[in-house]
Design an enzyme around this catalytic site. Structure first.
Site, PDB file in Angstrom:
ATOM      1  N   ASN A 116       0.692  -0.916   0.188  1.00 16.91           N
ATOM      2  CA  ASN A 116      -0.250  -0.209   0.010  1.00 16.91           C
ATOM      3  C   ASN A 116       0.636   1.444   0.000  1.00 16.91           C
ATOM      4  O   ASN A 116       0.478   2.395  -0.515  1.00 16.91           O
ATOM      5  CB  ASN A 116      -1.129   0.026   1.433  1.00 16.91           C
ATOM      6  CG  ASN A 116      -1.706   1.284   1.068  1.00 16.91           C
ATOM      7  OD1 ASN A 116      -2.734   2.236   1.067  1.00 16.91           O
ATOM      8  ND2 ASN A 116      -1.130   2.103   2.380  1.00 16.91           N
ATOM      9  N   TYR A 176       3.910  10.220  -9.961  1.00 20.52           N
ATOM     10  CA  TYR A 176       2.821   9.382  -9.779  1.00 20.52           C
ATOM     11  C   TYR A 176       2.003   8.167 -10.231  1.00 20.52           C
ATOM     12  O   TYR A 176       1.687   7.313 -10.467  1.00 20.52           O
ATOM     13  CB  TYR A 176       1.893  10.307  -8.572  1.00 20.52           C
ATOM     14  CG  TYR A 176       1.375   9.892  -7.691  1.00 20.52           C
ATOM     15  CD1 TYR A 176       1.382   8.994  -6.842  1.00 20.52           C
ATOM     16  CD2 TYR A 176      -0.505   9.470  -8.077  1.00 20.52           C
ATOM     17  CE1 TYR A 176       0.819   8.221  -5.365  1.00 20.52           C
ATOM     18  CE2 TYR A 176      -1.275   8.776  -7.337  1.00 20.52           C
ATOM     19  CZ  TYR A 176      -0.890   8.005  -6.182  1.00 20.52           C
ATOM     20  OH  TYR A 176      -1.746   7.551  -4.804  1.00 20.52           O
ATOM     21  N   LYS A 214       2.353   4.415 -10.611  1.00 17.10           N
ATOM     22  CA  LYS A 214       1.114   3.648 -10.598  1.00 17.10           C
ATOM     23  C   LYS A 214       1.055   3.072 -11.593  1.00 17.10           C
ATOM     24  O   LYS A 214       0.088   2.007 -11.579  1.00 17.10           O
ATOM     25  CB  LYS A 214       0.022   4.735  -9.929  1.00 17.10           C
ATOM     26  CG  LYS A 214       0.387   5.010  -8.497  1.00 17.10           C
ATOM     27  CD  LYS A 214       0.239   3.805  -7.606  1.00 17.10           C
ATOM     28  CE  LYS A 214       0.067   5.011  -6.196  1.00 17.10           C
ATOM     29  NZ  LYS A 214       0.908   3.731  -4.547  1.00 17.10           N
TER      30      LYS A 214
END
Lengths: 91, 251
Positions: free
Chosen positions: B94, B159, B163
């Site tokens: 996570n 990001y 991701k």
């Protein structure tokens, strides 16, 4: 003496070399004869899946946790002996 | 929600100190799992919260620590986790950071590398170690946290790109680990009400909400519910998938 107990006590009395060979014969399902010449992908059973089984067998037999770099470097029976030494296991 | 979905299971959750990670920790223990968290640093208030959750749900929560930007620390944490018995059944990668909000032409490569280190490389290193334990058990569920930004470029370059890379990693691992009975999936949340989400301007939050057919942003507990599904046997025939939990961003 019950069979299971006899098996366990025999495992305890094995030398490191015997345990090491055992890991190869059991994880890769190969006979002990010629095991010292084994190399990664030299036999059908020593593929990537067999390799991880071999690593698990070595870790269980000697109570160690191998680093990823050493798992990658474990390319032959001989090379494995040198790697085991890093973990304080003399074969 | 006390479904006992995960009773008897052991889960590892990274970045459980707050936000989505904390919600996943709370949901997993509510579902009966013992949880080992890997956080960046110790926090007495968090530890106290863990003790309360243990008492409330009859589970065990243990903590270890790693700076996820430091490969050596991640490996140390992996070794510590591998030494714990029993081996984990579930791993939730996570932990994540969102570094830059600048245009990519104004983003330093250092910031991009930092996000990749935390969002992708630390997860790969941890999964390398823990999946070997799962291989022996011939079972396991590994969950990566991706983002809707992987699909729509809705965040900084570091990001969005890291991701998206997480999805590739999860799919490859699903291919390799399937033969060992290990499932690997990714969650792709939309904008979520967390500290990380709060750095998004009010105008951008309103725009994100308007793009979702459900007309709002996500609550952390809603992402945690999806994680519980992927962690549990309810999803036993689901692997290599990306589950978008974004309120329906369809256009």
């Amino acid at each position: 003496m019950p069979e299971a107990f006899r098996h366990e006590s025999r495992k305890k009395s094995m030398t490191n070399k015997e345990k090491y060979i055992n890991c190869f014969t059991q994880a890769l399902e190969v006979p002990a004869e010629g095991v010292e010449k084994l190399e990664y992908q030299g036999v059908e059973s020593w593929d990537s899946v067999g390799h991880m089984s071999l690593v698990a067998a070595l870790e269980d037999a000697f109570g160690i946790q191998m680093d990823t770099d050493d798992i990658v470097d474990l390319s032959s029976f001989e090379k494995g002996i040198a790697i085991m030494k890093k973990y304080g296991v003399e074969i | 929600m006390g479904l006992d979905l995960l009773r008897g299971k052991v889960a590892v959750v990274t970045g459980a100190h707050r936000g989505i990670g904390l919600a996943i920790l709370e949901r997993f223990v509510q579902c009966g799992a013992d949880v080992r968290v890997v956080n960046r640093r110790a926090d007495p208030a968090f530890s106290e919260r863990c003790r309360a959750l243990e008492q409330e749900h009859g589970v065990r929560i243990s903590e270890c620590f790693a700076d996820f930007e430091d490969e050596a620390q991640v490996k140390d944490a992996a070794r510590a986790l591998c030494a714990m018995k029993p081996a984990p059944d579930i791993l939730v990668n996570n932990v994540g950071i969102a570094g830059s909000t600048m245009m990519f032409t104004m983003t330093k490569m250092e910031a991009v590398r930092r996000s990749f280190e935390v969002n992708l490389f630390s997860a790969i290193a941890l999964t390398q170690a823990l999946s070997r334990q799962m291989m022996r058990q011939k079972r396991g569920s590994i969950i990566f946290l991706s983002s809707s930004a992987a699909f729509d470029g809705g965040a900084g370059i570091d990001y969005s790109a890291s991701k998206a890379a997480v999805i590739g990693a999860a799919r490859r691992m699903a291919v390799e680990l399937g033969k060992f009975g290990i499932r690997v999936n990714a969650l792709a949340p939309g904008l979520t009400r967390t500290d990380m989400g709060a750095v998004t301007s009010q105008a951008d939050q309103a725009q994100a909400a308007s793009r979702a057919v459900l007309g709002r942003i996500a609550e952390p507990s809603e992402i945690a519910d999806a994680a519980a599904f992927l962690a549990s046997d309810l999803s036993r025939f689901v692997t290599g998938q990306v589950l978008r939990v974004d309120g329906g961003i369809l256009r």
